[in-house]
Design a protein around this motif. Sequence first.
Motif, PDB file in Angstrom:
ATOM      1  N   ILE A   1       0.853  -1.190   0.000  1.00 49.16           N
ATOM      2  CA  ILE A   1       0.000   0.000   0.000  1.00 49.16           C
ATOM      3  C   ILE A   1       0.887   1.238   0.000  1.00 49.16           C
ATOM      4  CG2 ILE A   1      -1.733   1.320   1.285  1.00 49.16           C
ATOM      5  CD1 ILE A   1      -2.785  -1.347   2.360  1.00 49.16           C
TER       6      ILE A   1
ATOM      7  N   GLN B   1       9.407  -0.249   4.316  1.00 52.92           N
ATOM      8  CA  GLN B   1       8.303  -0.587   5.217  1.00 52.92           C
ATOM      9  C   GLN B   1       8.815  -1.519   6.312  1.00 52.92           C
ATOM     10  OE1 GLN B   1       4.963  -2.451   3.261  1.00 52.92           O
ATOM     11  NE2 GLN B   1       3.551  -1.863   4.892  1.00 52.92           N
TER      12      GLN B   1
ATOM     13  N   GLU C   1       8.016  -4.104   9.591  1.00 56.64           N
ATOM     14  CA  GLU C   1       6.967  -5.049   9.996  1.00 56.64           C
ATOM     15  C   GLU C   1       5.947  -4.314  10.848  1.00 56.64           C
ATOM     16  OE1 GLU C   1       8.472  -8.486  11.969  1.00 56.64           O
ATOM     17  OE2 GLU C   1       9.862  -8.979  10.333  1.00 56.64           O
TER      18      GLU C   1
ATOM     19  N   LYS D   1      -2.289   5.082   0.077  1.00 55.05           N
ATOM     20  CA  LYS D   1      -3.597   4.482   0.344  1.00 55.05           C
ATOM     21  C   LYS D   1      -4.126   3.626  -0.801  1.00 55.05           C
ATOM     22  CE  LYS D   1      -4.872   8.156   3.538  1.00 55.05           C
ATOM     23  NZ  LYS D   1      -5.838   9.186   3.891  1.00 55.05           N
TER      24      LYS D   1
ATOM     25  N   GLU E   1       3.816  -2.033   9.864  1.00 53.26           N
ATOM     26  CA  GLU E   1       3.317  -0.802   9.241  1.00 53.26           C
ATOM     27  C   GLU E   1       2.316  -1.161   8.155  1.00 53.26           C
ATOM     28  OE1 GLU E   1       7.114   2.219   9.830  1.00 53.26           O
ATOM     29  OE2 GLU E   1       6.915   1.160   7.927  1.00 53.26           O
ATOM     30  N   LYS E   2       1.233  -0.417   8.085  1.00 54.60           N
ATOM     31  CA  LYS E   2       0.184  -0.708   7.110  1.00 54.60           C
ATOM     32  C   LYS E   2       0.499  -0.140   5.730  1.00 54.60           C
ATOM     33  CE  LYS E   2      -3.523  -1.042  10.507  1.00 54.60           C
ATOM     34  NZ  LYS E   2      -4.812  -0.513  10.972  1.00 54.60           N
ATOM     35  N   GLN E   3       1.321   0.891   5.676  1.00 58.19           N
ATOM     36  CA  GLN E   3       1.621   1.558   4.411  1.00 58.19           C
ATOM     37  C   GLN E   3       3.132   1.759   4.276  1.00 58.19           C
ATOM     38  OE1 GLN E   3      -1.069   4.591   3.007  1.00 58.19           O
ATOM     39  NE2 GLN E   3       0.621   5.980   2.592  1.00 58.19           N
TER      40      GLN E   3
END
Length: 199
Positions: free
Chosen positions: A95, A141, A143, A98, A145-147
Amino acid sequence: MVLRLTSLFALLVLSLQSYSQEAEWLSGELHLVNGSVKKGQVKIPQPTKSIRIGANKVAFRANKDAKTTRFKDHEIAFVYLTSRTDGTVKYVNIIVDKKLALFREVETIGDLTIYARSMQVNHASTVGVWFSSNFNEIYVQREGEKQASELVSATRGLNYFRKNVNAYFSNCNSVVMASEPIEKKEDVLSALQYYKNCI
């Protein structure tokens, strides 16, 4: 380890073509989010910063004589490709801004993974002629983290790069000190080497 990191990131930052999306059919495995795996030939489109009509889709065919099927980003978990120059490489959907985007997975160092892709940028010259050029984008990124976070931009300069490095590695004082001032994009090597000491 320092020599390994230096070699990795020198290659990553200095070469404009190394992480380009594959513009040809290559042998590979397409792993879908529904759990199925398709083996055959895969073509990954190169993204562009210009306006595009329709979605860039990954193309799959069992062999050169078979019918082509196209898959949207949200249908793909990851792709393995056999590159003529780099051996087996992995592309994953991450991602960014978004939205899902397919990136080449470059390396994992501790809990940090580096992703790269080549972005096509269209320009207009002073005489009204359009031309295209390719620029690498580099994202990182950790580990959990969503983005993913952008370090190197296809369209922005060194000040933007320095700001990104300092912001992302702000949890490590030695990184912020080492990256002041960053005069060229290769200086990301120092930041990532110092980050190793913060894990």
